[in-house]
Design an enzyme around this catalytic site. Structure first.
Site, short mmCIF file in Angstrom:
data_model
loop_
_atom_site.label_atom_id
_atom_site.label_comp_id
_atom_site.label_asym_id
_atom_site.label_seq_id
_atom_site.Cartn_x
_atom_site.Cartn_y
_atom_site.Cartn_z
N PRO A 63 41.93 40.88 50.47
CG PRO A 63 42.81 43.11 51.17
CD PRO A 63 42.30 42.36 50.00
CD GLU A 64 39.26 35.81 51.11
OE1 GLU A 64 39.40 34.82 51.98
OE2 GLU A 64 39.43 35.76 50.05
CE LYS A 122 35.41 38.30 52.57
NZ LYS A 122 35.03 38.28 51.02
CG ASN A 137 36.55 34.26 45.44
OD1 ASN A 137 35.44 33.69 45.45
ND2 ASN A 137 36.90 35.27 44.69
#
Length: 314
Positions: free
Chosen positions: A2-3, A54, A176
């Site tokens: 999760p971002e 985040k 990422n």
């Protein structure tokens, strides 16, 4: 993992699902979690959420007259790799529900659970954002942009752009998969020096798409309707190179009719009798016609009669 966008959606889910719910009692933590206990108890309180990069902040706000009287408590969550929030019936808790908030009676008892399968998620008491994180890319864009351009002299921008995008001091919420999508869609080489890519943004003018706009696209000018129709007519009705104009067309144009001697080679309708007959496509193949001679019929040989010959009387 999760971002920024996933935590932003999680905050929307908590606010919408819990907007009309009243929670009560203690906050339960699973015994296997290594995160701190949450010392909060109230007979009636609301839950709200706010995401920043985040991180997600959960605020527990007691209602007026709730017992025991106390102030609100805030928790800051980082989801790790598999963290999420789920609202489920209290008698059907999902596996790996490491923190649970229960609704107060009356009505069916529900539980808002922080679910984390791999247990990389964390929560901290106090509600303060983690120090060293920059402004949120989604909700604080102007501050985020200014923070990046003001600190371009930092040694973090000596690294390739694919590494610099993971620095949460400047790109809070980027991970990422987001850095891969950003570099691919903007067609930026991932190992280009970060400062080289970002310095061009300082001279960007209002309305200018900037140096990070997609490149390589060829402009396609629209043709006029007349040109389009003309090209369509040429494709649909291509002129035959060997076909001479018909008599009707020649008469309309005022051209003299061509005799057989004036016809160019290849336009004669007469066929060479020695040439083999080529069958036309889609038609049944025929045998070549003979030159007016009938095919000879087979004549059967006379068989001798089995009856005895009659002799003349002498």
């Amino acid at each position: 993992m999760p971002e920024g966008p996933e935590l932003h959606l999680a905050s929307h889910f908590v606010n919408e699902a819990c907007s009309e719910l009243v929670f009560g009692g203690c906050v339960e933590k699973s015994p296997v979690s290594r995160n701190p206990e949450v010392p909060f108890e109230s007979s009636a309180y609301h839950i709200s959420a706010l995401a920043r990069g985040k991180e997600l902040r959960l605020t527990l706000s007691p209602l007026p007259g709730a017992q025991p009287p106390r102030g609100p408590l805030a928790l800051v969550f980082r989801f790790g790799m598999t963290g999420s929030f789920q609202l489920v019936p209290s008698d059907a808790l999902p596996p790996h529900a490491h923190l649970r908030f229960y609704t107060a009676p009356p009505g069916p008892r529900l539980a808002l659970c922080f679910v984390d399968i791999r247990r990389f998620g964390r929560w901290d008491l106090g509600g303060k954002w983690q120090p060293g994180r920059g402004p949120c890319v989604l909700l604080e864009y102007e501050q985020f942009r200014e923070n990046v351009l003001r600190n371009l002299a930092d040694k973090a921008f000596d690294r390739p752009i694919c590494e610099a995008l993971l620095d949460q001091r400047f790109f809070n919420g980027i991970g990422n998969y987001l850095r891969a999508e950003i570099l691919y869609r903007l067609r930026i080489p991932p190992f280009e020096k970060a400062r080289t890519v970002l310095e061009a943004l300082q001279q960007r003018r209002p309305g200018d798409p900037g140096p990070l706009a997609p490149k390589g696209g060829k402009s396609r000018k629209k043709k006029s309707k007349g040109a389009q129709r003309g090209s369509e007519d040429q494709v649909e009705n291509p002129p035959s190179p060997n076909k001479a104009p018909s008599r009707t067309r020649r008469a309309r144009r005022g051209l003299p009719e061509q005799t057989a001697a004036q016809q160019p080679e290849g336009t004669s309708l007469q066929r060479d009798p020695e040439a083999p007959c080529v069958p036309e496509k889609g038609k049944r193949r025929r045998q070549p016609a003979t030159s007016g001679r009938r095919r000879p019929q087979k004549i059967k040989a006379a068989t001798p009669s089995l009856e005895p010959e009659e002799t003349s009387a002498s």
